[in-house]
Design a protein around this motif. Structure first.
Motif, short mmCIF file in Angstrom:
data_model
loop_
_atom_site.label_atom_id
_atom_site.label_comp_id
_atom_site.label_asym_id
_atom_site.label_seq_id
_atom_site.Cartn_x
_atom_site.Cartn_y
_atom_site.Cartn_z
N LEU A 254 0.59 -1.43 0.10
CA LEU A 254 0.33 -0.05 0.37
C LEU A 254 0.96 1.08 0.29
O LEU A 254 1.09 2.03 -0.46
CB LEU A 254 -0.92 0.25 1.34
CG LEU A 254 -2.40 -1.46 1.52
CD1 LEU A 254 -3.23 -1.32 2.64
CD2 LEU A 254 -3.01 -0.61 0.03
N ASP A 255 1.89 0.92 1.04
CA ASP A 255 3.13 2.56 1.26
C ASP A 255 3.75 2.91 -0.41
O ASP A 255 3.89 3.75 -0.87
CB ASP A 255 4.03 2.30 1.56
CG ASP A 255 3.38 2.30 3.16
OD1 ASP A 255 2.72 2.54 3.42
OD2 ASP A 255 4.05 1.40 4.54
N VAL A 256 3.77 1.76 -0.94
CA VAL A 256 4.34 1.34 -2.49
C VAL A 256 4.20 1.93 -3.62
O VAL A 256 4.29 2.78 -4.49
CB VAL A 256 5.48 0.27 -2.82
CG1 VAL A 256 5.37 0.67 -4.44
CG2 VAL A 256 6.45 0.02 -1.95
N THR A 301 -11.73 -3.09 7.16
CA THR A 301 -12.19 -2.88 5.33
C THR A 301 -10.91 -1.98 4.64
O THR A 301 -10.82 -1.42 5.01
CB THR A 301 -13.31 -3.41 5.07
OG1 THR A 301 -13.53 -2.20 5.69
CG2 THR A 301 -13.84 -4.62 6.18
N ALA A 302 -10.69 -2.46 3.54
CA ALA A 302 -10.06 -1.47 3.04
C ALA A 302 -10.34 0.04 2.72
O ALA A 302 -9.95 1.18 2.62
CB ALA A 302 -9.47 -2.19 1.44
N SER A 308 -10.59 1.11 -2.94
CA SER A 308 -11.31 0.00 -2.61
C SER A 308 -10.52 -1.02 -2.76
O SER A 308 -9.91 -1.49 -3.10
CB SER A 308 -11.79 0.86 -4.29
OG SER A 308 -10.79 0.62 -5.22
N GLY A 309 -11.97 -2.01 -3.00
CA GLY A 309 -11.35 -3.18 -3.13
C GLY A 309 -10.68 -3.98 -4.24
O GLY A 309 -10.05 -4.34 -3.83
N TYR A 344 -10.90 -11.45 -0.51
CA TYR A 344 -11.42 -10.55 0.04
C TYR A 344 -13.06 -10.86 0.25
O TYR A 344 -13.38 -9.79 1.47
CB TYR A 344 -10.87 -9.06 -0.75
CG TYR A 344 -11.15 -7.89 -0.22
CD1 TYR A 344 -10.89 -7.76 0.97
CD2 TYR A 344 -11.85 -6.94 -0.82
CE1 TYR A 344 -11.30 -6.12 1.97
CE2 TYR A 344 -12.21 -5.76 0.30
CZ TYR A 344 -11.69 -5.63 1.29
OH TYR A 344 -11.76 -4.26 2.34
N ALA A 345 -13.55 -10.39 -0.68
CA ALA A 345 -15.40 -10.25 -1.05
C ALA A 345 -16.04 -11.40 0.32
O ALA A 345 -16.33 -10.68 0.83
CB ALA A 345 -15.65 -10.86 -2.94
#
Length: 353
Positions: A254-256, A301-302, A308-309, A344-345
């Motif tokens: 996520l950081d990258v 959750t994201a 977003s998913g 993930y769903a």
């Protein structure tokens, strides 16, 4: 029968109590670190600058160094500025960025470091790693762990609640990281250090089951102690393995991928740990982790941290690239983007049911 012993690298002293900052000079003298008071204190322009006004009269022999950010350049600059000072020790006073900069600079000039934490956002206060921003993004640098830890609970209680919650997310993620290490040991034969696992997992389990609220001194004490145990576990292992698995790979991704949108480290690894537990099929543990994160206002959750998913799916798929050679549930399953999307769903449906 031979007597076998093991030297465990750990801080010489750990002070976790109210009003600890007011006794900092005495603590350094009592521990024979700096009887003369000749210390270099690295601070930020935030909490450190405020505390300087309070501490400067109590530390008359100290020199104070403002650190503008958590970059490798700042760490190198701090080391260069301290070289001519003939100091007994370095004190990193502030949050994780300042302590990481101070750890790196102290190692560069060969001085012991005392970490004085003004928040408990992540386990860097006692770890043998400095995480610093560099030209390539962000890097992790091996350094000696702090020789001493000081946590003033009165100061911690004044820190933003979000920082305290993030620290809880970071510690709870140990449970997932240890499961990943055990998986790697079983599948790839990677050596496993049982003592490091025991300490890291005990720290995570304590926070997972602690009933306290964010401002409770008992919870803050438990969190500070857990962060210290996590750091010692990493020292024992010689790496971040006891505290960093798929949970951290997802956070680093996520950081990258979204450097300007990433959330608090502890928020991201807490979410990553919950999802990794789901991928391992640990439904009961996933529920416990999600419930504890939610109880402290942490995201599960994201979308709760602005992704977003589809973006989270991309981050999970990219995550193994952030730690080449590390084997976790992500490498084991080797999921395609569509597999991750479906998993993930399922996870979102499970945590919201």
């Amino acid at each position: 029968m031979p007597v076998l012993t093991r030297l465990v690298p750990s801080p010489v002293f750990v002070e976790i109590r109210p009003a600890a900052l007011d006794a900092l000079g005495g603590i350094l003298a009592d521990q024979r670190l700096s009887a003369s008071g000749r210390i270099a204190v690295a601070i930020s322009n935030g909490s450190g600058a405020v505390l300087r006004e309070r501490l400067e009269p109590l530390l008359p022999g100290a020199d104070w160094f403002h650190v503008p950010d958590g970059t490798l350049d700042s760490a190198v600059r701090l080391a260069d500025e301290m070289r001519a000072g003939h100091y007994d020790a370095v004190v990193g006073l502030g949050g994780g960025k300042i302590i990481d900069v101070a750890k790196y600079a102290a190692a560069r000039v060969g001085l012991p470091l005392v970490a004085v934490a003004t928040n408990l956002a992540h386990d860097g206060i006692c770890s043998p790693v400095s995480t610093l921003d560099n030209d390539a993004g962000r890097g992790s640098y091996g350094v000696p762990g702090p020789i001493g830890i000081v946590v003033d609970l009165d100061v911690i209680q004044q820190a933003p609640a979000r920082f305290v919650a993030a620290g809880i997310g970071d510690v709870i993620s140990n449970i997932s990281a240890c499961a990943d290490w055990e998986l790697s040991h079983a599948v790839t034969g990677e050596p496993l250090d049982g003592l490091a696992v025991a300490m890291a997992r005990a720290a995570g389990e304590n926070l997972l089951r602690h009933p306290g609220a964010l401002k409770d001194q008992d919870l803050l004490t438990a969190l500070a102690e857990a962060l210290v145990l996590s750091g010692i576990a990493m020292n024992i292992a010689g790496s971040t393995r006891p505290s960093s698995g798929a949970c951290h790979e997802i956070s680093h991704a996520l950081d990258v991928l979204y450097p300007k949108r990433s959330a608090q480290h502890g928020e991201q690894v807490g979410l990553g740990a919950a999802f990794a537990c789901h991928l391992r099929g640990e439904r009961e543990l996933t529920g416990l982790v999600v419930d504890r994160l939610r109880s402290h206002g942490l995201p599960v959750t994201a979308d709760e941290i602005g992704f977003s998913g589809a973006e989270f799916t991309e981050a999970v798929h990219y995550a193994p690239n952030t730690r080449p050679g590390r084997f976790t549930i992500l490498e084991h399953l080797d999921l395609s983007p569509s597999d991750i999307r479906d998993a993930y769903a399922d996870y979102v449906q499970a945590v919201n049911s």
